[in-house]
Every structure is written in C-alpha cells, then in structure tokens.
Motif scaffolding. Structure first.
Motif, PDB file in Angstrom:
ATOM      1  N   GLU A  47      -8.939  -6.575   0.795  1.00 54.14           N
ATOM      2  CA  GLU A  47      -8.721  -7.889   1.402  1.00 54.14           C
ATOM      3  C   GLU A  47      -9.002  -9.012   0.402  1.00 54.14           C
ATOM      4  OE1 GLU A  47      -9.648  -6.846   6.103  1.00 54.14           O
ATOM      5  OE2 GLU A  47     -11.155  -7.899   4.895  1.00 54.14           O
ATOM      6  N   LYS A  48     -10.037  -8.860  -0.408  1.00 52.59           N
ATOM      7  CA  LYS A  48     -10.364  -9.866  -1.413  1.00 52.59           C
ATOM      8  C   LYS A  48      -9.237  -9.998  -2.431  1.00 52.59           C
ATOM      9  CE  LYS A  48     -13.941 -11.103  -4.789  1.00 52.59           C
ATOM     10  NZ  LYS A  48     -15.231 -10.686  -5.423  1.00 52.59           N
ATOM     11  N   CYS A  49      -8.642  -8.875  -2.809  1.00 52.79           N
ATOM     12  CA  CYS A  49      -7.513  -8.883  -3.744  1.00 52.79           C
ATOM     13  C   CYS A  49      -6.350  -9.695  -3.174  1.00 52.79           C
ATOM     14  CB  CYS A  49      -7.075  -7.449  -4.027  1.00 52.79           C
ATOM     15  SG  CYS A  49      -5.577  -7.306  -5.034  1.00 52.79           S
ATOM     16  N   GLN A  90      -6.474 -11.978  -0.789  1.00 56.64           N
ATOM     17  CA  GLN A  90      -6.859 -13.379  -0.658  1.00 56.64           C
ATOM     18  C   GLN A  90      -6.713 -14.104  -1.990  1.00 56.64           C
ATOM     19  OE1 GLN A  90      -7.454 -15.071   2.097  1.00 56.64           O
ATOM     20  NE2 GLN A  90      -7.071 -13.195   3.259  1.00 56.64           N
ATOM     21  N   ASP A 126     -11.816   0.825  -0.024  1.00 57.08           N
ATOM     22  CA  ASP A 126     -12.786  -0.243   0.205  1.00 57.08           C
ATOM     23  C   ASP A 126     -12.056  -1.416   0.868  1.00 57.08           C
ATOM     24  OD1 ASP A 126     -14.518  -2.417   0.054  1.00 57.08           O
ATOM     25  OD2 ASP A 126     -15.309  -1.851  -1.913  1.00 57.08           O
ATOM     26  N   LYS A 127     -12.207  -1.585   2.156  1.00 57.77           N
ATOM     27  CA  LYS A 127     -11.501  -2.615   2.914  1.00 57.77           C
ATOM     28  C   LYS A 127     -11.763  -4.005   2.347  1.00 57.77           C
ATOM     29  CE  LYS A 127     -13.203  -4.246   6.776  1.00 57.77           C
ATOM     30  NZ  LYS A 127     -13.192  -5.742   6.579  1.00 57.77           N
ATOM     31  N   ASP A 128     -13.019  -4.302   2.068  1.00 60.80           N
ATOM     32  CA  ASP A 128     -13.376  -5.629   1.591  1.00 60.80           C
ATOM     33  C   ASP A 128     -12.731  -5.933   0.241  1.00 60.80           C
ATOM     34  OD1 ASP A 128     -14.911  -6.033   3.856  1.00 60.80           O
ATOM     35  OD2 ASP A 128     -16.775  -5.357   2.898  1.00 60.80           O
ATOM     36  N   ALA A 129     -12.691  -4.938  -0.633  1.00 61.52           N
ATOM     37  CA  ALA A 129     -12.101  -5.133  -1.953  1.00 61.52           C
ATOM     38  C   ALA A 129     -10.596  -5.379  -1.850  1.00 61.52           C
ATOM     39  CB  ALA A 129     -12.379  -3.924  -2.838  1.00 61.52           C
ATOM     40  N   GLN A 171      -3.413  -8.601   6.916  1.00 61.40           N
ATOM     41  CA  GLN A 171      -3.740  -9.765   6.100  1.00 61.40           C
ATOM     42  C   GLN A 171      -2.529 -10.672   5.918  1.00 61.40           C
ATOM     43  OE1 GLN A 171      -6.812 -10.846   4.593  1.00 61.40           O
ATOM     44  NE2 GLN A 171      -7.459  -9.454   6.223  1.00 61.40           N
ATOM     45  N   ILE A 193      -4.241  -2.628   6.791  1.00 63.39           N
ATOM     46  CA  ILE A 193      -5.037  -3.738   6.258  1.00 63.39           C
ATOM     47  C   ILE A 193      -4.148  -4.776   5.582  1.00 63.39           C
ATOM     48  CG2 ILE A 193      -6.779  -4.367   4.538  1.00 63.39           C
ATOM     49  CD1 ILE A 193      -8.098  -1.634   5.085  1.00 63.39           C
ATOM     50  N   THR A 194      -3.250  -4.340   4.698  1.00 63.07           N
ATOM     51  CA  THR A 194      -2.394  -5.289   3.983  1.00 63.07           C
ATOM     52  C   THR A 194      -1.441  -5.998   4.936  1.00 63.07           C
ATOM     53  OG1 THR A 194      -0.761  -3.559   3.464  1.00 63.07           O
ATOM     54  CG2 THR A 194      -2.496  -3.979   1.828  1.00 63.07           C
TER      55      THR A 194
END
Length: 272
Positions: free
Chosen positions: A90-92, A94, A85-88, A143, A139-140
């Motif tokens: 990225e939220k982590c 952030q 889950d990309k959004d999850a 970010q 992704i990581t």
C-alpha cells in the motif's frame, strides 16, 4: 494550375494524417503502469513491452538485485517490496499516486509456485501461497478504487489485468494452494469488473499455460510438438495480451479470463 491545386490538397491531407498520428502516439505515452513481480520472467517481459510502447512504468519485486538490474535495463522505476506485506504494498502505491497523480494500468503478476503432497503441506504453507498469489490483487485494486473515489476530476480510463493460470481449471497432485490461488484470481477478476465499472476500470485476467521463462533453446522437440500451436509459450506471449487489453478501444473486453496456452486446454488426452 490544376496540378498545383492537387498537390496542395495532397500535402494538406498528409499533414493532417501525420499530425493525427502524432496525437495518438503522445496520448498513449501518457499511460502510467504499475506491475507487481516485474523483475524477471513474465513480469519482466511485461515491463519491457509497456516501456517500449512509450508508457511510464513502475514495478515492484522482492528480488532487489534483479529488480534494480531490470529497472536499469528498461528505464523504469523499481520498488523493493514484499507483496506479502500489505503495508509495504500500500505504501508503494501511495508513493506512486503522489508522484504520478494516478495509476492508469495495474498488472497483478507476482506469484509463487509451491507444490508438495497434501500430507506434507501445512495450513501455513497454504495460507502463504494465497497471501502472495491472491490477496495482493485485491489490495492493489482496492487502493486504486479508493484513490479514484477521492479524485475531483475523474479519470475515465482504467485497466486491471490479473495473471491467473490454466491451473485454475486443471490440476495434478500436490498443487492445492497454487490451484486455489489461481482459481481465486479468476473469480476475483469478474467480481472486481462489476465493482469497479462505475470508476471506468475494466478488469480481466490472463491464464498462461506452459510459459518457458529461461533456457528456451534447451526444450525438446516433444515439448513443442505436444502443443497444438507446435511450440512452448514465451513470456512475450503474455505481455502482448496485456498490451492489447490496455488499449483504449478494447474497453468492451471486461470481466474475462483469456487463456494463452497454445491450445493445450482444448486438447483431449487419453492414455492407451
């Protein structure tokens, strides 16, 4: 009087030596480490080793029960995240940026092993393996790059370590998705090393061979004997290399893939 002079000199030297050592230890304790897939296996060994070294550690994992247990055992922060889950994910990150100010070390460890004959492997199966094993490392890293670019005072220390596999260069039938994902990690690593150089982030990967994550005492003598190192690997073998690559003085190791397999990929094997 001469004896007293020498004693004072020795005492001053020991004080300087001790205070210097303290400064080094305090400095190393400031590292902020984020690990994906840290609840068990190799990931758990990495979490434990970095925490034991005095670093501040957070990890994510899909397994909530095991994740909470590992966090409690190690005194680390756990985030229940499905890295597919990309959004999850990225939220982590952030949340960590907001809490810590930055992340010094990222270890992309999470992955799945799924093997099946190619005729029984759907395109969706193939896509899922890549989305879990390969995409999160991008992704990581992205970010972290975005965050570093936004900083007014640059952080001149950064490490990204990606966990690949010896299957990036050797295979058996039915491992197309896994081999492709680990080959992608190998290539992504040296690409990221170039892209993140100006941000003072080194990027390396580790390719484990046979690492037994449980029931090590149940292995057969033949299992150990086939390795040139005469034993099957343990999760701590990988964790130690992660710690080594994260040392400040090892910034000249960059864009590399380090194989840790007891020598198996160097062993020439033929059947009679």
């Amino acid at each position: 009087m001469a004896d007293n002079y020498l004693e004072k000199k020795l005492e001053a030297y020991q004080t300087r030596k001790t205070s210097g050592t303290k400064r080094v230890n305090i400095f190393h304790k400031t590292r902020r480490v984020f690990i994906t897939g840290g609840a068990e296996g190799i990931g758990k060994a990495i979490v434990k080793m970095f925490r034991s070294a005095g670093h501040r550690v957070a990890f994510c994992d899909q397994n909530e029960i095991t994740g909470k247990e590992t966090a409690l055992q190690t005194g680390t922060d756990f985030y229940h995240v499905d890295i597919n889950d990309k959004d999850a994910l990225e939220k982590c990150m952030q949340h960590l940026f907001a809490d810590w100010g930055d992340i010094d070390i990222i270890i992309n460890n999470a992955g799945i092993s799924q093997f099946s004959p190619i005729t029984e492997t759907s395109v969706e199966d193939f896509d899922r393996i890549l989305s879990v094993n390969l995409r999160p490392a991008f992704i990581t890293s992205r970010q972290l790059a975005l965050h570093r670019q936004s900083q007014e005072i640059p952080n001149r220390f950064g490490r990204i370590i990606n966990i690949s596999s010896t299957r990036y260069l050797m295979s058996e039938p039915g491992c197309e998705g896994y081999a492709a994902s680990k080959g992608g990690i190998y290539s992504l690593t040296h690409a990221l090393a170039m892209s993140l150089a100006d941000l003072h982030i080194t990027v390396n990967s580790i390719a484990p061979g046979w690492i037994q994550t449980r029931d090590y005492d149940q292995l057969l003598p033949a299992d150990h004997a086939q390795h040139p190192s005469k034993r099957v690997g343990k999760p701590e073998d990988i964790a130690r290399m992660c710690l080594f690559l994260s040392q400040e003085e090892n910034d000249f190791i960059n864009g590399e893939n380090i194989t840790i397999d007891g020598g198996m990929t160097k062993k020439m094997i033929y059947t009679e």
